[in-house]
Design an enzyme around this catalytic site. Structure first.
Site, short mmCIF file in Angstrom:
data_model
loop_
_atom_site.label_atom_id
_atom_site.label_comp_id
_atom_site.label_asym_id
_atom_site.label_seq_id
_atom_site.Cartn_x
_atom_site.Cartn_y
_atom_site.Cartn_z
N CYS A 44 0.80 -1.23 0.00
CA CYS A 44 0.00 0.00 0.00
C CYS A 44 0.84 1.28 0.00
O CYS A 44 0.34 2.34 -0.37
CB CYS A 44 -0.94 0.01 1.20
SG CYS A 44 -1.96 -1.45 1.34
N TYR A 72 -17.09 9.56 5.10
CA TYR A 72 -17.98 9.75 3.96
C TYR A 72 -18.51 11.18 3.91
O TYR A 72 -18.54 11.81 2.84
CB TYR A 72 -19.15 8.77 4.03
CG TYR A 72 -18.87 7.42 3.43
CD1 TYR A 72 -19.03 7.19 2.07
CD2 TYR A 72 -18.47 6.35 4.23
CE1 TYR A 72 -18.79 5.94 1.52
CE2 TYR A 72 -18.22 5.10 3.69
CZ TYR A 72 -18.38 4.90 2.33
OH TYR A 72 -18.14 3.66 1.78
N ASN A 89 -24.80 4.83 3.46
CA ASN A 89 -26.11 4.47 4.00
C ASN A 89 -25.90 4.18 5.48
O ASN A 89 -25.42 3.10 5.84
CB ASN A 89 -26.68 3.26 3.27
CG ASN A 89 -28.07 2.88 3.75
OD1 ASN A 89 -28.37 2.93 4.94
ND2 ASN A 89 -28.94 2.49 2.82
N ALA A 118 -17.20 -4.41 6.31
CA ALA A 118 -16.88 -3.90 4.97
C ALA A 118 -16.98 -2.38 4.90
O ALA A 118 -16.07 -1.72 4.39
CB ALA A 118 -17.77 -4.56 3.93
N PRO A 119 -18.06 -1.75 5.40
CA PRO A 119 -18.15 -0.30 5.26
C PRO A 119 -17.29 0.51 6.22
O PRO A 119 -17.10 1.71 5.98
CB PRO A 119 -19.64 -0.01 5.46
CG PRO A 119 -20.15 -1.15 6.25
CD PRO A 119 -19.34 -2.33 5.82
N VAL A 138 -11.60 5.14 3.34
CA VAL A 138 -12.86 4.45 3.62
C VAL A 138 -13.94 4.95 2.68
O VAL A 138 -14.76 4.18 2.18
CB VAL A 138 -13.26 4.63 5.10
CG1 VAL A 138 -14.72 4.26 5.31
CG2 VAL A 138 -12.37 3.78 6.00
N HIS A 156 -9.33 2.83 -2.00
CA HIS A 156 -7.95 2.45 -1.71
C HIS A 156 -7.39 1.52 -2.80
O HIS A 156 -7.24 0.32 -2.59
CB HIS A 156 -7.90 1.78 -0.34
CG HIS A 156 -6.55 1.37 0.13
ND1 HIS A 156 -5.37 1.89 -0.38
CD2 HIS A 156 -6.17 0.47 1.09
CE1 HIS A 156 -4.34 1.33 0.23
NE2 HIS A 156 -4.80 0.46 1.13
N CYS A 194 0.28 2.82 6.02
CA CYS A 194 0.79 1.51 6.41
C CYS A 194 0.85 0.60 5.19
O CYS A 194 0.21 0.85 4.17
CB CYS A 194 -0.09 0.89 7.50
SG CYS A 194 -1.82 0.68 7.05
N ASN A 195 1.63 -0.46 5.31
CA ASN A 195 1.66 -1.44 4.22
C ASN A 195 1.82 -2.85 4.77
O ASN A 195 2.46 -3.07 5.80
CB ASN A 195 2.76 -1.14 3.20
CG ASN A 195 4.17 -1.17 3.73
OD1 ASN A 195 4.75 -0.12 4.00
ND2 ASN A 195 4.75 -2.35 3.90
#
Length: 396
Positions: free
Chosen positions: A91, A186, A227, A246-247, A347, A351, A381-382
């Protein structure tokens, strides 16, 4: 860095970030990288033949073809004499590419370098291991290249999300805190988009086909998809009793970003207008399963390398591989949330692995300009236990 020659960023450019199998999925990593490089070169006000070298990140290179950086460079119209190197630091690849470009200029090897990175996670293939030996008997299992080479720890063979859950446990992060962080990411990204603050974006034209007009993609796909009720109700993604979903994690994406770096001599010779000055950088490594908090090591190293103190840094971009990553690193470093990812983060924006390090640099330059601030820092970070960071001074 007091005794080292200065390096300037004279332009930034990034594509919009496409969702997985979304608006940019018809474009290869090379095509996206070419758009970003071409945009950065044009914005810099230089000629393609002025570029000495390209350092470009790409993580999921299977199927992309030989030398992704070289392909992107020539695809952007740079001359065949341009030197090109592909960087894979997971990343952090494209931020490391910028660091390598700056070091190259400081050493006097080059005067003008294009650096950044690209990724098309949508086009990453599945693999058929051992097929070269022949399928002697029984089923053959496809291996997802995104998971194998992008999202799985090479040492413990765990998904990156398991490391995020470890981070949650180590730093006492609640599900509610992660969800609230994601919602705010978001909302900030939506506000920045509507206000036209992502000035680093260059559009991507998608051929229409069958006589249809081309489609111009100008906005990040994911930003609009908040949402709140669904986000809060989502089940854990990696552990039955976990809190990472996931979100409240970064999605899977496509995109590219690039910057043009120049020496002070070339800046004056070509009468170029600087966007920012690179003040310092830092890399760090720790246990692979705790890569999530490696930015808390790399960022102070970058600040020290710049000859500054943390109090002098006005804004930060910390890549949101997971909401937990941003929360944990802010907690360790004692940062004010109002200083961090003020236009939202990965987020909400997305990404694309090989792009994100450069993406946060391009966004930081936009933040510093709009906020009339002087000093900013980025950290990412990676996988494998690492992180890279950089400190820049706004000159706009």
């Amino acid at each position: 860095m007091a005794n080292l020659p200065p390096v300037y960023i004279v332009s930034t450019a990034r594509t919009p970030i496409g969702s997985f199998l979304g608006s940019l999925s018809s474009q290869t990593a090379v095509q996206l990288g070419s758009v970003a490089i071409k945009g950065a070169v044009e914005r810099a006000g230089i000629k393609p033949e002025d570029v000495d070298e390209v350092f470009f990140g790409n993580v999921l290179s299977a199927g992309v073809g030989q030398g992704p950086a070289r392909q992107c460079a020539l695809g952007a119209g740079l001359p065949q004499t341009v030197i090109a190197t592909t960087v894979n630091k997971v990343c952090a690849s494209s931020l490391k590419a910028i660091i390598l470009g700056a070091q190259n200029i400081m050493l006097g090897t080059s005067d003008i370098v294009v650096a950044g990175g690209t990724e098309s996670m949508s086009n990453t293939p599945h693999y058929l291991p051992n097929l070269r030996n022949g399928a002697k008997y029984g089923d053959q299992t496809l291996v997802d290249g995104v998971l194998k080479d992008g999202l799985t720890d090479s040492f413990k063979k765990d998904h990156m999300g398991i490391s995020a859950e470890l981070c949650v446990d180590d730093h006492d992060l609640t599900r509610e805190a992660q969800d609230e962080y994601a919602i705010n990411s978001y909302k900030k990204a939506q506000a920045a988009t509507e206000a036209g603050l992502f000035t680093e974006i260059v559009p991507v034209e998608i051929p229409g086909g069958r006589g249809k007009p081309a489609i111009k993609v100008e906005r990040d796909d994911e930003v609009k998809n908040l949402n709140v009720d669904k986000l809060k109700a989502m089940r854990p993604a990696f552990k039955p009793d976990g809190t990472v979903t996931a979100p409240n994690a970064a999605p899977i994406n496509d995109g590219a970003a690039a910057v043009v770096l120049v020496s002070e001599a070339k800046l004056k010779e070509l009468n170029l207008k600087p966007v920012a000055k690179i003040l310092g950088w830092g890399d760090a490594e720790r246990e692979p399963e705790r890569f999530t908090i490696a930015p808390a090591l790399a960022i102070p190293k970058a600040i020290k390398h710049a000859g500054l103190t943390a109090e002098q840094v006005e804004y930060y971009e910390i890549n949101e591989a997971f909401s937990a990553v941003a929360l944990a690193n802010m907690k360790i470093l004692g940062l004010n949330p109002d200083q961090v990812n003020v236009y939202g983060g990965s987020v909400a924006i997305g990404h694309p692995l090989g792009c994100s390090g450069a993406r946060i640099v391009t966004t930081l330059t936009s933040v510093l300009k709009e906020r009339k601030a002087k000093i900013g820092a980025v950290g990412i970070c990676n996988g494998g236990g690492g992180a890279s960071a950089m400190v820049i001074e706004n000159l706009q």
